[in-house]
Design a protein around this motif. Structure first.
Motif, short mmCIF file in Angstrom:
data_model
loop_
_atom_site.label_atom_id
_atom_site.label_comp_id
_atom_site.label_asym_id
_atom_site.label_seq_id
_atom_site.Cartn_x
_atom_site.Cartn_y
_atom_site.Cartn_z
N TYR A 1 5.48 11.12 -0.82
CA TYR A 1 5.01 12.38 -1.37
C TYR A 1 5.76 13.58 -0.81
O TYR A 1 5.18 14.65 -0.61
CB TYR A 1 3.50 12.51 -1.16
CG TYR A 1 2.75 11.48 -1.95
CD1 TYR A 1 2.56 11.61 -3.32
CD2 TYR A 1 2.27 10.33 -1.33
CE1 TYR A 1 1.89 10.65 -4.06
CE2 TYR A 1 1.60 9.36 -2.05
CZ TYR A 1 1.41 9.52 -3.42
OH TYR A 1 0.76 8.55 -4.14
N THR A 2 7.05 13.39 -0.57
CA THR A 2 7.92 14.49 -0.16
C THR A 2 9.09 14.56 -1.14
O THR A 2 9.38 13.57 -1.84
CB THR A 2 8.49 14.28 1.26
OG1 THR A 2 9.34 13.12 1.26
CG2 THR A 2 7.36 14.12 2.28
N LEU A 3 9.76 15.69 -1.16
CA LEU A 3 10.93 15.83 -2.02
C LEU A 3 11.99 14.80 -1.63
O LEU A 3 12.59 14.15 -2.50
CB LEU A 3 11.49 17.24 -1.95
CG LEU A 3 12.63 17.55 -2.92
CD1 LEU A 3 12.22 17.30 -4.37
CD2 LEU A 3 13.10 18.99 -2.73
N GLU A 4 12.19 14.61 -0.33
CA GLU A 4 13.17 13.62 0.13
C GLU A 4 12.79 12.22 -0.32
O GLU A 4 13.66 11.42 -0.69
CB GLU A 4 13.29 13.67 1.67
CG GLU A 4 13.83 14.97 2.21
CD GLU A 4 12.79 16.10 2.27
OE1 GLU A 4 11.55 15.82 2.20
OE2 GLU A 4 13.20 17.27 2.36
N GLY A 5 11.50 11.90 -0.29
CA GLY A 5 11.03 10.60 -0.73
C GLY A 5 11.29 10.37 -2.21
O GLY A 5 11.69 9.28 -2.62
N GLN A 6 11.09 11.39 -3.02
CA GLN A 6 11.33 11.26 -4.45
C GLN A 6 12.82 11.18 -4.76
O GLN A 6 13.24 10.43 -5.65
CB GLN A 6 10.67 12.41 -5.22
CG GLN A 6 9.16 12.38 -5.18
CD GLN A 6 8.58 11.12 -5.77
OE1 GLN A 6 8.73 10.84 -6.96
NE2 GLN A 6 7.89 10.33 -4.95
N VAL A 7 13.64 11.94 -4.02
CA VAL A 7 15.10 11.84 -4.19
C VAL A 7 15.55 10.41 -3.88
O VAL A 7 16.32 9.81 -4.63
CB VAL A 7 15.84 12.88 -3.31
CG1 VAL A 7 17.33 12.58 -3.23
CG2 VAL A 7 15.60 14.28 -3.86
#
Length: 177
Positions: free
Chosen positions: A45-51
């Protein structure tokens, strides 16, 4: 390239979609976690995780093992959900599975039925996939309705681990001749 329906269109998700995907995942977290077999840590649930997720999905697409599409509304281009075809090997048998999520505020409007038809057309015409399987929790009437409307038939029941707990799923399949 996009695949156009009457009210929605599909296109492969890109790294540039990470912010919109994160927003979708975060807003629907409680519901998506109840139906997803994927482990979801706080990093998810972080931007880095979605990237990182989108990068993995794009590598898998290049290998011909996963096709992940965003579901977008025609008139606003808003990301409404995600639908994926992915290859899974169980007991040395390769299967193609379809999985999908839709923003809860969009449920009941027919968008997922439209998206599933577009994905099945892609599977048959462009990816050469001849059979697709899917699972649904028995109390997920909306998903079962979407699958049956698309021509899937129930084949059996199978336990799937969700948040560490084995839950019975109705297993469906459709042949794409």
């Amino acid at each position: 390239m996009s695949y156009d329906g009457e009210r929605i269109y599909l296109r492969f998700l890109k790294v540039e979609d990470a912010t919109a995907l994160l927003d979708l995942q975060y807003r629907n977290r409680a519901i998506f976690e109840e139906i997803s077999a994927s482990e979801r840590s706080e990093t998810f649930y972080t931007l880095e995780g979605q990237v990182a997720l989108l990068e993995r999905w794009n590598r898998a697409r290049e290998e011909g093992k996963r096709y992940s599409f965003g579901i977008f509304l025609n008139n606003t281009h808003e990301l409404l959900g995600e639908i994926s075809l992915f290859e899974l090997e169980l007991n040395s048998t390769t299967k193609w599975i379809v999985g999908y999520v839709l923003d809860q505020v969009q449920n009941g409007k027919g968008y997922m039925s439209e998206a599933l038809q577009l994905v099945l057309n892609f599977a048959r015409k462009e990816a050469g996939i001849r059979r697709v399987e899917a699972g649904a929790l028995p109390d997920n009437a909306g998903s079962i309705r979407v699958l049956r409307k698309a021509g899937f038939h129930e084949e059996d029941r199978q336990n799937v681990k969700i948040k560490g707990i084995w839950k019975e799923h109705m297993m469906f399949a459709v042949d794409l001749q």
